[in-house]
Scaffold this active site. Structure first.
Site, PDB file in Angstrom:
ATOM      1  CE  LYS A 102      -4.469  -1.458   1.748  1.00 40.02           C
ATOM      2  NZ  LYS A 102      -4.298  -2.903   1.996  1.00 40.02           N
ATOM      3  CD  GLU A 158     -11.233   5.190   1.693  1.00 37.87           C
ATOM      4  OE1 GLU A 158     -10.933   6.350   1.356  1.00 37.87           O
ATOM      5  OE2 GLU A 158     -10.832   4.174   1.106  1.00 37.87           O
ATOM      6  CB  SER A 195      -0.299  -8.253  -1.180  1.00 38.86           C
ATOM      7  OG  SER A 195      -1.106  -9.110  -0.381  1.00 38.86           O
TER       8      SER A 195
HETATM    9  C1  LIG Z   1      -5.126  -3.913   1.523  1.00 36.50           C
HETATM   10  C2  LIG Z   1      -4.445  -5.189   1.237  1.00 36.50           C
HETATM   11  C3  LIG Z   1      -4.845  -6.027   0.163  1.00 36.50           C
HETATM   12  C4  LIG Z   1      -6.039  -5.754  -0.700  1.00 36.50           C
HETATM   13  O1  LIG Z   1      -6.022  -4.578  -1.440  1.00 36.50           O
HETATM   14  P1  LIG Z   1      -5.769  -4.550  -3.009  1.00 36.50           P
HETATM   15  O2  LIG Z   1      -6.059  -3.154  -3.383  1.00 36.50           O
HETATM   16  O3  LIG Z   1      -6.706  -5.533  -3.649  1.00 36.50           O
HETATM   17  O4  LIG Z   1      -4.356  -4.930  -3.236  1.00 36.50           O
HETATM   18  C5  LIG Z   1      -4.118  -7.174  -0.078  1.00 36.50           C
HETATM   19  N1  LIG Z   1      -3.069  -7.534   0.705  1.00 36.50           N
HETATM   20  C6  LIG Z   1      -2.669  -6.759   1.738  1.00 36.50           C
HETATM   21  C7  LIG Z   1      -1.510  -7.214   2.549  1.00 36.50           C
HETATM   22  C8  LIG Z   1      -3.336  -5.570   2.040  1.00 36.50           C
HETATM   23  O5  LIG Z   1      -2.932  -4.825   3.085  1.00 36.50           O
END
Ligand SMILES: *Cc1c(COP(=O)(O)O)cnc(C)c1O
Length: 400
Positions: free
Chosen positions: A89, A111, A377
Site C-alpha cells: 500500500k 478512509e 502483498s
Molecule cells: C489492503 C491489502 C490487500 C487488498 O487490497 P488490493 O487493493 O486488492 O491490493 C491485499 N493484501 C494486503 C496485505 C493488504 O494490506
C-alpha cells in the site's frame, strides 16, 4: 495498450466518474493534472528515491524452493511483505502524497476499514509534514485498536464515524463529505484501484513498480522477463494491478486473480465479487459489485480485512469479463491453511490476504516447466490476533 483506461476513464464497460456535482471540480483538477505531474522527471526522481531509500525497493523476487517442490513448478514470491509498513500500500500513498504536494494541497484525508490504508497514509503525511485526517467506522476503530494507535502516533487525527453500519462504506461517505467541503486545500488519498476516474488508473501506475521490478528480476534469474503465471489476491485490486501492469499486453503471461469466498460462495458470507457481483455504481465507479435486486450493497464477508470489499476495481472487472484474467475464489479456511503452510515451509508468515493467493496454487494445473510469480502483498504480523483466534477455535496445534 489494449487494457489501458480510455480517455473517458473506462476499461471496456467499467469505470468512469459517477460523482456528486460538487465534487466535480476537485476530481477534474486531478484528472487534468495527474499524468503531467507524475511523468515529470523531477517527480519520477523524487518518487524513485523514496521507493528505494524509504520503502526499501526493489523488494526481492524470492524462489521458494520448498513450495516449488510441493506444487511441482517454479514458484517465485514477490516480497511486498518486506516493504516499509508491511505491504504494497505504501507505493501508492508515496505517489499520491508527492502529487498532492505538487498540486499545492496542504491537507490529506483518507478512509480506512481495517486501518492498513490509514496507517500507510498517516506514514507519508508524517514523512512530508502534511495534516492528515482519517475517517474510520466506529466499529472498525474498536476492532482495530492497534492501527488506531499507530495512526495517532504518526500524528494523524482518526475520526470515528457513527453513521450507518459504522464501517468502511460509512467512513468513505464521510471522507467524500469532507472533500466536498474542502475541495481547494485537501487531497483525498484512495487506497486501491477503485473510485472515480482517474483514481484507478493513477493508483495502478503507482503500483506498476511491482511488475517493472518482476520483469528485471526474472530476466536475471530465468533469462526471460515473462513468467507463465502472475498470481495475486484481489480486494479492490491494487496489488494485483501492480503485479499485472507490465504484462497486460503480453497475453502469453496468464493472469490469475484470487478473491475471497469467505465461508463459501453460496453461504451469504463471502466477498466473491466476480461470481456474485452485478453491474452497478460504487465509490464513483461503474463496476461489478455485490448488491440486492433493488441496488442495496450486500455486506461482504472475509476473514481478511483487505479483501472484505463488496466491489472490485473497474480494471479487474474488465480483465475478468474479457477473459484476460482467470479468477479463483478461496475460502477463509483454505486461506488459513495456506497461511500455516507458508509459515512452516518457508519461514514467512504471510498476510491473510496474500494467503488467499497462495492457496490458489492448489487449484492451478501446473507443469514442472512453469514459472509462477506470486505477489506476496503483505506480512502477517498485523493479523496475528485473528490467526491465533482462528487456530484456537479449530484446534490446530500451533507448535508441533
Ligand atoms: C489492503 C491489502 C490487500 C487488498 O487490497 P488490493 O487493493 O486488492 O491490493 C491485499 N493484501 C494486503 C496485505 C493488504 O494490506
Amino acid at each position: 495498450m489494449k487494457y489501458a483506461v480510455d480517455e473517458r476513464g473506462y476499461y471496456g464497460n467499467f469505470g468512469g466518474a459517477y460523482i456528486p456535482e460538487m465534487l466535480y471540480p476537485a476530481v477534474e483538477e486531478l484528472r487534468q493534472q495527474y499524468l503531467n505531474i507524475i511523468y515529470d522527471p523531477s517527480f519520477q526522481e523524487e518518487f524513485n528515491n523514496l521507493l528505494r531509500d524509504y520503502v526499501g525497493r526493489p523488494t526481492p523476487l524470492y524462489l521458494a524452493k520448498r513450495l516449488s517442490e510441493k506444487f511441482g513448478a517454479k514458484i517465485y514470491l514477490k516480497r511486498e511483505d518486506l516493504a516499509h509498513t508491511g505491504a504494497h500500500k505504501i507505493n501508492n500513498t508515496i505517489g499520491q502524497i508527492l502529487l498532492a504536494k505538487r498540486m499545492g494541497k496542504t491537507r490529506i484525508i483518507a478512509e480506512t476499514g481495517a486501518g492498513q490504508h490509514g496507517v500507510a497514509t498517516a506514514t507519508v503525511c508524517a514523512l512530508v509534514g502534511l495534516e492528515c485526517v482519517v475517517y474510520m467506522g466506529k466499529i472498525d476503530t474498536e476492532r482495530q485498536k492497534p492501527n488506531v494507535s499507530r495512526m495517532q502516533l504518526l500524528g494523524a487525527t482518526v475520526v470515528p464515524v457513527t453513521s450507518g453500519s459504522q464501517t468502511l462504506k460509512d467512513a468513505t461517505n464521510e471522507a467524500i463529505r469532507d472533500w466536498i467541503s474542502n475541495p481547494v486545500d485537501t487531497h483525498y488519498i484512495i487506497g486501491s484501484v477503485v473510485g472515480p476516474h482517474p483514481y484507478p488508473d493513477m493508483v495502478a501506475r503507482f503500483q506498476a513498480i511491482i511488475s517493472e521490478e518482476i520483469k528485471a528480476q526474472l530476466l536475471e534469474k530465468e533469462g526471460t522477463d515473462k513468467p507463465d503465471y502472475v498470481v495475486a489476491c484481489v480486494g479492490g485490486g491494487s496489488n494485483a494491478a501492480g503485479a499485472y501492469y507490465h504484462f497486460l499486453d503480453e497475453e502469453e503471461v496468464n493472469l490469475i486473480a484470487v478473491e475471497a469466498a469467505g465461508h463459501g460462495i453460496d453461504t451469504g458470507f463471502s466477498a466473491a465479487t466476480s461470481v456474485l457481483g452485478t453491474l452497478g455504481i460504487i465509490h464513483g465507479s461503474k463496476t461489478l459489485l455485490m448488491q440486492t435486486e433493488d441496488g442495496q450493497i450486500v455486506e461482504p464477508h472475509s476473514i481478511s480485512a483487505g479483501l472484505d470489499y463488496p466491489g472490485i476495481g473497474p480494471l479487474h472487472a474488465h480483465l475478468i469479463e474479457s477473459g484476460r484474467a482467470k479468477v479463483y475464489s478461496v475460502t477463509d479456511d483454505e486461506a488459513m491453511e495456506a497461511l500455516v503452510m507458508c509459515s512452516r515451509m518457508e519461514g514467512i508468515i504471510p498476510a491473510i490476504e496474500s494467503s488467499h493467493a497462495l492457496y490458489a496454487l492448489n487449484k492451478m494445473e501446473l507443469k514442472p516447466t512453469d514459472v509462477v510469480v506470486l505477489n506476496l502483498s503483505g506480512r502477517g504480523d498485523k493479523d496475528l490476533a485473528t490467526i491465533i483466534n482462528y487456530l484456537d477455535n479449530i484446534d490446530v496445534p500451533h507448535g508441533k
